[in-house]
Write a protein that holds these residues in place. Structure first.
Motif, PDB file in Angstrom:
ATOM      1  N   ASN A 108      11.613   9.110  -1.408  1.00  0.00           N
ATOM      2  CA  ASN A 108      11.020   8.310  -0.465  1.00  0.00           C
ATOM      3  C   ASN A 108      11.501   7.170  -0.556  1.00  0.00           C
ATOM      4  OD1 ASN A 108       8.258   9.985  -0.028  1.00  0.00           O
ATOM      5  ND2 ASN A 108       8.690  10.164  -2.205  1.00  0.00           N
ATOM      6  N   ASP A 150      10.077   4.455   0.443  1.00  0.00           N
ATOM      7  CA  ASP A 150       8.918   3.304   0.008  1.00  0.00           C
ATOM      8  C   ASP A 150       9.158   3.076  -1.439  1.00  0.00           C
ATOM      9  OD1 ASP A 150       7.711   2.630   2.242  1.00  0.00           O
ATOM     10  OD2 ASP A 150       6.336   4.301   2.370  1.00  0.00           O
ATOM     11  N   GLU A 184       5.893   9.865   1.744  1.00  0.00           N
ATOM     12  CA  GLU A 184       5.881   9.191   3.216  1.00  0.00           C
ATOM     13  C   GLU A 184       6.217  10.191   4.167  1.00  0.00           C
ATOM     14  OE1 GLU A 184       9.158   6.206   2.296  1.00  0.00           O
ATOM     15  OE2 GLU A 184      10.648   7.437   2.759  1.00  0.00           O
ATOM     16  N   GLU A 234       0.996  -1.092   0.023  1.00  0.00           N
ATOM     17  CA  GLU A 234      -0.029   0.118  -0.093  1.00  0.00           C
ATOM     18  C   GLU A 234       0.857   1.237  -0.069  1.00  0.00           C
ATOM     19  OE1 GLU A 234      -3.304   0.685   2.473  1.00  0.00           O
ATOM     20  OE2 GLU A 234      -3.675  -1.338   2.797  1.00  0.00           O
ATOM     21  N   GLU A 235       1.921   1.191   0.869  1.00  0.00           N
ATOM     22  CA  GLU A 235       2.909   2.436   0.924  1.00  0.00           C
ATOM     23  C   GLU A 235       3.701   2.547  -0.505  1.00  0.00           C
ATOM     24  OE1 GLU A 235       3.036  -0.189   3.021  1.00  0.00           O
ATOM     25  OE2 GLU A 235       2.086   0.831   4.968  1.00  0.00           O
ATOM     26  N   GLN A 236       3.922   1.550  -0.879  1.00  0.00           N
ATOM     27  CA  GLN A 236       4.601   1.410  -2.434  1.00  0.00           C
ATOM     28  C   GLN A 236       3.734   2.279  -3.333  1.00  0.00           C
ATOM     29  OE1 GLN A 236       6.055  -2.217  -2.363  1.00  0.00           O
ATOM     30  NE2 GLN A 236       8.140  -1.690  -2.047  1.00  0.00           N
ATOM     31  N   TYR A 257       1.120   4.192  -3.071  1.00  0.00           N
ATOM     32  CA  TYR A 257       0.644   5.418  -2.497  1.00  0.00           C
ATOM     33  C   TYR A 257       1.834   6.361  -3.309  1.00  0.00           C
ATOM     34  CZ  TYR A 257       0.246   9.642   0.262  1.00  0.00           C
ATOM     35  OH  TYR A 257       0.277  10.983   0.521  1.00  0.00           O
ATOM     36  N   SER A 315      11.517   5.708   7.088  1.00  0.00           N
ATOM     37  CA  SER A 315      12.237   4.858   6.342  1.00  0.00           C
ATOM     38  C   SER A 315      13.445   4.110   6.739  1.00  0.00           C
ATOM     39  CB  SER A 315      12.440   5.274   4.929  1.00  0.00           C
ATOM     40  OG  SER A 315      13.303   4.400   4.216  1.00  0.00           O
TER      41      SER A 315
END
Length: 159
Positions: free
Chosen positions: A148, A150, A56, A44-46, A48, A61
């Protein structure tokens, strides 16, 4: 009355025109997938960050602390993007590099905050990485690629 109609018509034309700041990126990349395919592949984070151009939270991280020799790859398509030797602590809370791997990063203009920033994307899949600024180390490039975590996967040289 004709003057009012003319002004209204003119305003309608301008309002319906899309400038480049409003257009979504329509570049073609070597790797393209549907939204459903990206959602199935990425966390989900990647998703986004890489597909929705999100950011993020700072200091979230684990890649901020990586100092081991290696390469940071795109989390979506595995393209090598940055080397540990070019990483530095910018104090911003995001992994920062003074340069990327030539040819593997694409750039575009981002005007979402009301001013122009240089946005970075993976040149292979178009995934959003972050932004580049001109406040990096003066002794090297003077650039700060604020990325980021992610969007990245770290691959140590030992592998």
């Amino acid at each position: 009355m004709r003057r009012i109609i003319g002004v209204v018509a003119l305003l309608s034309i301008f309002a319906s025109c899309k400038g480049s700041a409003q257009e979504s990126k329509k570049e073609s990349f070597e790797i393209t997938k549907t939204d459903a395919e990206w959602k199935a592949q990425l966390t989900e984070e990647q998703y986004y960050v890489l597909r929705l151009e999100g950011t993020e939270r700072p200091n979230s991280s684990p890649l901020n602390n990586v100092k081991e020799a290696g390469t940071f790859h795109c989390a979506a398509c595995d393209t090598p993007l940055f080397k540990t030797k070019d990483k530095f602590d910018s104090g911003t809370g995001w992994p920062s590099f003074d340069k990327g791997i030539e040819g593997n990063i694409a750039y575009s203009s981002d005007r979402k905050l009301g001013y122009t920033r240089t946005e970075e994307h993976c040149a292979t899949c178009g995934g959003h990485l972050g932004h580049v600024f001109n406040d990096g180390p003066k002794k090297t490039t003077g650039k700060r690629h604020c990325i980021n975590g992610d969007a990245l996967v770290f691959v140590p040289d030992s592998k």
